[in-house]
Design a protein around this motif. Structure first.
Motif, PDB file in Angstrom:
ATOM      1  N   GLN A  91      -1.049   9.315  13.199  1.00 36.03           N
ATOM      2  CA  GLN A  91      -0.195   8.585  12.259  1.00 36.03           C
ATOM      3  C   GLN A  91      -0.990   7.508  11.523  1.00 36.03           C
ATOM      4  N   GLU A  92      -1.855   6.787  12.261  1.00 39.34           N
ATOM      5  CA  GLU A  92      -2.670   5.767  11.612  1.00 39.34           C
ATOM      6  C   GLU A  92      -3.623   6.401  10.599  1.00 39.34           C
ATOM      7  N   ARG A  93      -4.179   7.569  10.942  1.00 42.41           N
ATOM      8  CA  ARG A  93      -5.071   8.251  10.000  1.00 42.41           C
ATOM      9  C   ARG A  93      -4.311   8.674   8.741  1.00 42.41           C
ATOM     10  N   LEU A  94      -3.105   9.209   8.930  1.00 42.98           N
ATOM     11  CA  LEU A  94      -2.311   9.629   7.779  1.00 42.98           C
ATOM     12  C   LEU A  94      -1.902   8.437   6.916  1.00 42.98           C
ATOM     13  N   GLN A  95      -1.628   7.303   7.559  1.00 42.90           N
ATOM     14  CA  GLN A  95      -1.286   6.104   6.788  1.00 42.90           C
ATOM     15  C   GLN A  95      -2.470   5.643   5.948  1.00 42.90           C
ATOM     16  N   ARG A  96      -3.679   5.696   6.535  1.00 38.40           N
ATOM     17  CA  ARG A  96      -4.865   5.338   5.749  1.00 38.40           C
ATOM     18  C   ARG A  96      -5.065   6.291   4.588  1.00 38.40           C
ATOM     19  N   VAL A  97      -4.854   7.588   4.844  1.00 42.97           N
ATOM     20  CA  VAL A  97      -4.996   8.566   3.761  1.00 42.97           C
ATOM     21  C   VAL A  97      -3.971   8.301   2.669  1.00 42.97           C
ATOM     22  N   GLU A  98      -2.734   7.958   3.089  1.00 40.47           N
ATOM     23  CA  GLU A  98      -1.689   7.681   2.104  1.00 40.47           C
ATOM     24  C   GLU A  98      -2.029   6.452   1.266  1.00 40.47           C
ATOM     25  N   LEU A  99      -2.536   5.398   1.938  1.00 44.30           N
ATOM     26  CA  LEU A  99      -2.915   4.192   1.201  1.00 44.30           C
ATOM     27  C   LEU A  99      -4.064   4.474   0.233  1.00 44.30           C
ATOM     28  N   GLU A 100      -5.040   5.264   0.689  1.00 42.60           N
ATOM     29  CA  GLU A 100      -6.147   5.608  -0.185  1.00 42.60           C
ATOM     30  C   GLU A 100      -5.671   6.426  -1.374  1.00 42.60           C
ATOM     31  N   ALA A 101      -4.766   7.380  -1.114  1.00 42.73           N
ATOM     32  CA  ALA A 101      -4.244   8.189  -2.211  1.00 42.73           C
ATOM     33  C   ALA A 101      -3.449   7.341  -3.189  1.00 42.73           C
ATOM     34  N   GLU A 102      -2.648   6.405  -2.642  1.00 41.85           N
ATOM     35  CA  GLU A 102      -1.877   5.525  -3.520  1.00 41.85           C
ATOM     36  C   GLU A 102      -2.799   4.637  -4.350  1.00 41.85           C
ATOM     37  N   SER A 103      -3.861   4.118  -3.699  1.00 45.55           N
ATOM     38  CA  SER A 103      -4.817   3.295  -4.432  1.00 45.55           C
ATOM     39  C   SER A 103      -5.519   4.091  -5.518  1.00 45.55           C
ATOM     40  N   LEU A 104      -5.897   5.327  -5.188  1.00 44.64           N
ATOM     41  CA  LEU A 104      -6.551   6.174  -6.193  1.00 44.64           C
ATOM     42  C   LEU A 104      -5.599   6.493  -7.342  1.00 44.64           C
ATOM     43  N   ALA A 105      -4.322   6.716  -6.999  1.00 41.97           N
ATOM     44  CA  ALA A 105      -3.349   7.013  -8.053  1.00 41.97           C
ATOM     45  C   ALA A 105      -3.163   5.816  -8.979  1.00 41.97           C
ATOM     46  N   LYS A 106      -3.084   4.610  -8.366  1.00 41.86           N
ATOM     47  CA  LYS A 106      -2.942   3.409  -9.200  1.00 41.86           C
ATOM     48  C   LYS A 106      -4.190   3.188 -10.049  1.00 41.86           C
ATOM     49  N   THR A 107      -5.365   3.431  -9.444  1.00 40.04           N
ATOM     50  CA  THR A 107      -6.605   3.274 -10.201  1.00 40.04           C
ATOM     51  C   THR A 107      -6.662   4.258 -11.356  1.00 40.04           C
TER      52      THR A 107
END
Length: 479
Positions: A224-240
């Motif tokens: 779950q922690e790994r998936l949360q990090r992936v989600e945050l990274e994906a969200e950051s990439l999407a915002k970028t």
């Protein structure tokens, strides 16, 4: 939890001790009182002692009592005394019945004690599983590790991640948590290069099932922690990516247009074969100057936004006069301020702000209000509408309102226009990158204030700037 067994050694030892004491004490009383009871009644008392011994110590102390009691009764209480001979057939039957009943009672009491112990163990396991289930739903990895150590009584527990140069601790519990698999007595892989290591007594077969549940919960938590990090990274990439797209779209239009205008004016002035009239040359130069100012404003806004987003902006806040800041802001507005009406009370208290930053924010709001107050193609004969600057106050804040009567901003779009490169329309009358309100919002927030956008009652937009006020003693009033 303890190892899986019928009863602890301490309980069995207590049963044997109770058996010896009960048999000796009961026999002494009966013999000392000159054997006042019948053999059947005496055997009933010994049977009661047997039940107590079995309940305390389990099956083996009970069986020893069941064998020893009839021998003691035969030796001390059945004539002829101090021999094992039995002259009365009824006494023999009574002893036989006692032994049979004693063995059955000892067996049933022992089974009951084992069942009660198993029930208590299952209750503890159920409680542990319930706590683990709740921890897996809402607690971080470290709390699950702590619950594991408390449940099994380990000296230290660690979740390690295998790396190229050794192991790193992801979560741990206990005064001396293991730092590598070699430091522990229990070691289990959790997948994804993660290992659970515990120092202490190895769990038994029954406890191992609970430990396997813990292992599954830890593996789930790590995933779950790994998936949360992936989600945050994906969200950051999407915002970028969204920001990059907005920058390219805005810059491609808002930088190219003034550059093209400057290029055209300069090229025209450099033509040797044409003699331009003075008024035409003045128009060219005015265009060059105006477009250069526009480019400068765009570049400065980009630099301001980058400083704010990078967190390097450090406001120097202090007691500030709102009246002085508004006056300075109006002098720096690159627009016709004759349509601006200022209504700031002379009793307006000082605010806690950085005067230079607040001046820039107010100037930006006023320039935006003036730009949107210009006459539209449908009302060219009416002239621009008025812009009003007014103030108000509460117990802990001073409010500054910049009121215009332009087209306003629809409610659902107000959060969007606070973001960089978001404009009300693609044909913004201000011709900017859509940074004005975003910069104002961040400048005011950096000083501890806030920016709100509201509807003007008779149409238009009201920008409210709320800043903390300064108390009479010169400190911020937080009451």
């Amino acid at each position: 939890m303890t190892r899986e067994q019928a009863l602890p050694l301490r309980r069995r030892a207590a049963g044997f001790a109770l058996a010896a004491g009960a048999l000796a004490g009961l026999t002494f009383v009966l013999v000392a009182t000159n054997r006042p009871l019948t053999v059947a009644t005496s055997l009933s008392l010994y049977l009661l002692a047997l039940v107590a011994v079995t309940a305390v110590g389990g099956q083996w102390p009970g069986l020893v009592t069941a064998v020893a009691a009839p021998l003691i009764v035969n030796w001390f209480l059945i004539p002829p005394y101090h021999t094992l001979r039995i002259s009365n057939r009824d006494n023999l039957i009574e002893l036989g019945v006692f032994v049979s009943v004693a063995v059955i009672v000892a067996w049933f009491v022992s089974v009951s004690a084992r069942n009660a112990a198993a029930a208590r163990l299952m209750a503890r396991e159920a409680t542990t599983l319930a706590q683990l289930s709740e921890a897996g739903l809402r607690e971080p990895l470290g709390d699950i590790v702590s619950l594991l150590r408390e449940t099994f009584g380990f000296d230290g527990v660690s979740v390690l991640r295998e790396e190229s140069r050794g192991y790193s601790v992801i979560a741990s519990s206990g005064p001396r948590p293991p730092m590598s698999p070699d430091d522990g007595d229990v070691s289990d892989h959790l997948g994804q290069k993660f290992i659970l290591v515990a120092r202490g007594t190895r769990p038994g077969e029954r406890e191992r099932r609970i430990l396997d549940v813990f292992l599954g919960q830890l593996a789930k938590s790590l995933e779950q922690e790994r998936l949360q990090r992936v989600e945050l990274e994906a969200e950051s990439l999407a915002k970028t990516d969204e920001l990059r797209t907005a920058i390219l779209r805005a810059v491609s239009h808002d930088l190219r247009s003034p550059l093209a205008s400057i290029k055209a004016s300069v090229s025209s002035l450099r033509q040797d074969d044409i003699e331009w009239p003075d008024d035409v040359e003045a128009e060219f130069l005015e265009s060059i100057e105006g477009q250069t100012d526009r480019l400068t404003s765009i570049v400065l806004n980009l630099l301001d936004l980058s400083r704010i987003e990078a967190g390097v902006l450090r406001p120097a806040t202090g007691p500030t006069s709102l009246d002085d800041v508004v006056a300075a802001a109006l002098r720096n507005v690159d627009a016709d301020t004759s349509i601006v009406d200022v209504a700031i009370g002379s009793d307006s208290p000082e605010i806690l702000a950085d005067a230079a930053l607040l001046e820039r924010a107010i100037a930006n709001l006023v320039a935006n209000a003036i730009a949107w107050s210009k006459p539209s193609p449908n009302n060219q004969g009416l002239g621009p509408t008025r812009v009003r600057i007014e103030s108000g106050q509460t117990d802990c804040e001073v409010h500054l309102r910049v009121v215009d009567h332009g087209p306003g901003i629809p409610g659902p779009m107000r959060k969007e226009v606070m973001q960089p490169f978001h404009r009300l329309t693609d044909s913004s009358v201000t011709g900017g990158l859509g940074l004005g309100l975003a910069i104002v919002d961040r400048l005011i927030a950096a000083m501890g204030g806030r920016l709100e956008l509201h509807d003007t009652p008779d149409g238009g937009l009201t920008a409210l700037v709320a800043m903390p006020r300064v108390a009479d003693g010169g400190m911020r009033d937080d009451t």
